[in-house]
Design an enzyme around this catalytic site. Structure first.
Site, PDB file in Angstrom:
ATOM      1  N   ARG A  52       0.850  -1.203   0.000  1.00 45.08           N
ATOM      2  CA  ARG A  52       0.000   0.000   0.000  1.00 45.08           C
ATOM      3  C   ARG A  52       0.875   1.240   0.000  1.00 45.08           C
ATOM      4  O   ARG A  52       0.584   2.233  -0.633  1.00 45.08           O
ATOM      5  CB  ARG A  52      -0.958   0.017   1.196  1.00 45.08           C
ATOM      6  CG  ARG A  52      -1.643   1.368   1.384  1.00 45.08           C
ATOM      7  CD  ARG A  52      -2.949   1.331   2.182  1.00 45.08           C
ATOM      8  NE  ARG A  52      -2.892   0.482   3.339  1.00 45.08           N
ATOM      9  CZ  ARG A  52      -2.284   0.800   4.504  1.00 45.08           C
ATOM     10  NH1 ARG A  52      -1.684   1.963   4.669  1.00 45.08           N
ATOM     11  NH2 ARG A  52      -2.286  -0.057   5.498  1.00 45.08           N
ATOM     12  N   TYR A 104     -15.905  17.388 -14.479  1.00 43.55           N
ATOM     13  CA  TYR A 104     -16.384  16.008 -14.627  1.00 43.55           C
ATOM     14  C   TYR A 104     -17.492  15.717 -13.605  1.00 43.55           C
ATOM     15  O   TYR A 104     -17.362  16.068 -12.423  1.00 43.55           O
ATOM     16  CB  TYR A 104     -15.195  15.065 -14.424  1.00 43.55           C
ATOM     17  CG  TYR A 104     -15.550  13.612 -14.459  1.00 43.55           C
ATOM     18  CD1 TYR A 104     -15.885  12.999 -15.648  1.00 43.55           C
ATOM     19  CD2 TYR A 104     -15.552  12.852 -13.297  1.00 43.55           C
ATOM     20  CE1 TYR A 104     -16.222  11.659 -15.687  1.00 43.55           C
ATOM     21  CE2 TYR A 104     -15.880  11.512 -13.320  1.00 43.55           C
ATOM     22  CZ  TYR A 104     -16.220  10.918 -14.520  1.00 43.55           C
ATOM     23  OH  TYR A 104     -16.557   9.597 -14.550  1.00 43.55           O
ATOM     24  N   ASP A 176      -7.391  19.073 -13.602  1.00 38.13           N
ATOM     25  CA  ASP A 176      -7.674  17.742 -14.150  1.00 38.13           C
ATOM     26  C   ASP A 176      -7.291  17.789 -15.631  1.00 38.13           C
ATOM     27  O   ASP A 176      -7.937  18.474 -16.423  1.00 38.13           O
ATOM     28  CB  ASP A 176      -9.165  17.419 -13.952  1.00 38.13           C
ATOM     29  CG  ASP A 176      -9.539  16.024 -14.443  1.00 38.13           C
ATOM     30  OD1 ASP A 176      -8.870  15.495 -15.355  1.00 38.13           O
ATOM     31  OD2 ASP A 176     -10.527  15.465 -13.931  1.00 38.13           O
ATOM     32  N   LYS A 201      -8.626   6.771 -19.261  1.00 33.80           N
ATOM     33  CA  LYS A 201      -8.958   7.330 -20.572  1.00 33.80           C
ATOM     34  C   LYS A 201      -7.759   7.229 -21.519  1.00 33.80           C
ATOM     35  O   LYS A 201      -7.327   6.137 -21.818  1.00 33.80           O
ATOM     36  CB  LYS A 201      -9.458   8.769 -20.384  1.00 33.80           C
ATOM     37  CG  LYS A 201     -10.458   8.939 -19.227  1.00 33.80           C
ATOM     38  CD  LYS A 201     -11.775   8.213 -19.456  1.00 33.80           C
ATOM     39  CE  LYS A 201     -12.658   8.137 -18.219  1.00 33.80           C
ATOM     40  NZ  LYS A 201     -12.938   9.408 -17.566  1.00 33.80           N
TER      41      LYS A 201
END
Ligand SMILES: *Cc1c(COP(=O)(O)O)cnc(C)c1O
Length: 383
Positions: A52, A104, A176, A201
């Site tokens: 992690r 978004y 972003d 994307k």
């Protein structure tokens, strides 16, 4: 070296332990730390202890994206929204964020629900007018959150102007950069502090992985974000990371071809009798074109259009044979999405209508099919 060369040649093009042309996929949850105990005088601290906190495959992707964006530190997450949420996790209850109003849909939702409950205040402003950002700043404002071109109407935000407004007020700027990728636009060059990506994307590029990335301009901010990445724990698995690393290698050729297809299709659709409007920063009369051209090296590969009637829009989605009627973008296959029922379904209808997100609006992300075939298919679907 040009960015297209750096997509291929960077610190991770060859694995030093095996000579492999690529990053090894290290599927482990933990790492042997016995070196720490073997010889106390040696005092060696292994770089990795628990996956992690860090994993070599993930580190490679994090260093690659930081290098491409021109930032100091990169961080990978289990999704784009995990990157967005983790970046917002550096703020505290009582802090205030000014965000572009057409960010978004999922980012808007998490800000307006989860983060609101945790005491992070939000004001949505029209970021295509920097003075609106300035007007929304309050004494407890800590950051300006931007996205350009916006989704789904491809509105352009002047990064330099908005980041200047933020800097003047001592605020962080978060951008972003999913739609452009570092191949076309690098917000840190304009003073942004944190750049975010849905690597799902264009960076992943093959519609086969959900992933997110963040890059900080400074090491100090990197430390703050790492504390959230490690503490909150929204990390990706090494296999997903490996897919994104592989996707990034072909980013240039994919985006070049998809951008050419977007340019071609947006021009041709504009002449179609059932099409009311086309939104694409590559079109000469796009209102944000001059600003976009000054901050990005291409118009990107997403455009949207409005049909004249709702029936035409629904008919298009029903009849297209080459475009998948789906959410997401940036994959090798063409995707047609219907924002009012998909990405923007969570935005209340009156708010949507005010933003111009009508039920005649379709967003297109051209894939790598032949653009002439796509045009022929779109024309039959609109007929
Ligand atoms: C898809 C997307 C996100 C969210 O990313 P996920 O990988 O779906 O979590 C955030 N911002 C933009 C601009 C996006 O297109």
């Amino acid at each position: 070296m040009q960015l297209s060369t750096r997509l291929i040649h960077n610190d991770h093009d060859t694995d030093p332990s095996s000579g492999a042309l690529g990053v090894p996929l290290i599927q482990t949850s933990t790492f042997d730390q016995s070196a720490c105990f073997a010889d106390p005088a040696d005092g060696r601290v292994p770089r990795y202890d628990y996956a992690r906190s860090g994993n070599p495959t993930r580190s490679a992707l994090e260093e690659i994206i930081a290098g491409l964006e021109g930032g100091e530190c990169g961080y990978a997450f289990g999704s784009g929204i995990a990157a967005v949420s983790s970046a917002l996790g550096i703020f505290s209850a009582g802090d205030h964020i000014v965000a572009a109003e057409d960010i978004y849909g999922g980012s808007y939702r998490i800000l307006n629900t989860f983060f609101k409950r945790w005491g992070l205040e939000l004001t949505a402003a029209d970021a295509s007018r920097p003075e609106q950002i300035r007007a929304a700043i309050k004494p407890n404002t800590r950051a300006v959150y931007l996205e350009t071109p916006s989704n789904p109407l491809l509105k352009i935000t002047d990064l330099k102007a908005c980041i200047a407004v933020a800097k003047e007020a001592g605020l962080l700027s978060i951008v972003d950069n999913t739609f452009m990728t570092p191949y076309l636009q690098r917000p840190i060059e304009f003073g942004a502090d944190i750049v975010l990506h849905s690597a799902t994307k264009f960076l992943g590029g093959h519609s086969d992985v959900i992933s997110g990335l963040a890059v900080t301009a400074t090491k100090e901010l990197g430390k703050r974000l790492y504390a959230v990445q490690n503490g909150f724990g929204a990390v990706p698995g090494p296999w997903d990371v490996w897919l994104v690393i592989r996707g990034i290698k072909t980013l240039k050729v994919r985006l070049d071809a998809q951008q050419a297809a977007a340019q071609f299709l947006s021009r041709r659709l504009r002449e179609h009798p059932h099409v009311d409007a086309v939104y694409y920063p590559g079109l000469e009369d796009h209102p944000g074109k001059a600003v976009h051209d000054a901050q990005a090296s291409g118009a990107g590969a997403v455009f949207s259009f409005k049909t004249k009637t709702v029936e035409q829009a629904l008919g298009f989605l029903r009849r297209t044979k080459l475009a998948a009627a789906a959410v997401s973008l940036g994959g090798v296959e063409t995707i047609a999405s219907y924002p009012v029922r998909m990405s923007h379904a969570s935005i209340p209808r009156p708010e949507r209508e005010r933003l111009g997100i009508t039920d005649t609006l379709i967003r297109i992300s051209p894939g790598l099919e032949d653009p002439e075939d796509l045009l022929e298919d779109f024309e039959q679907a609109l007929a």
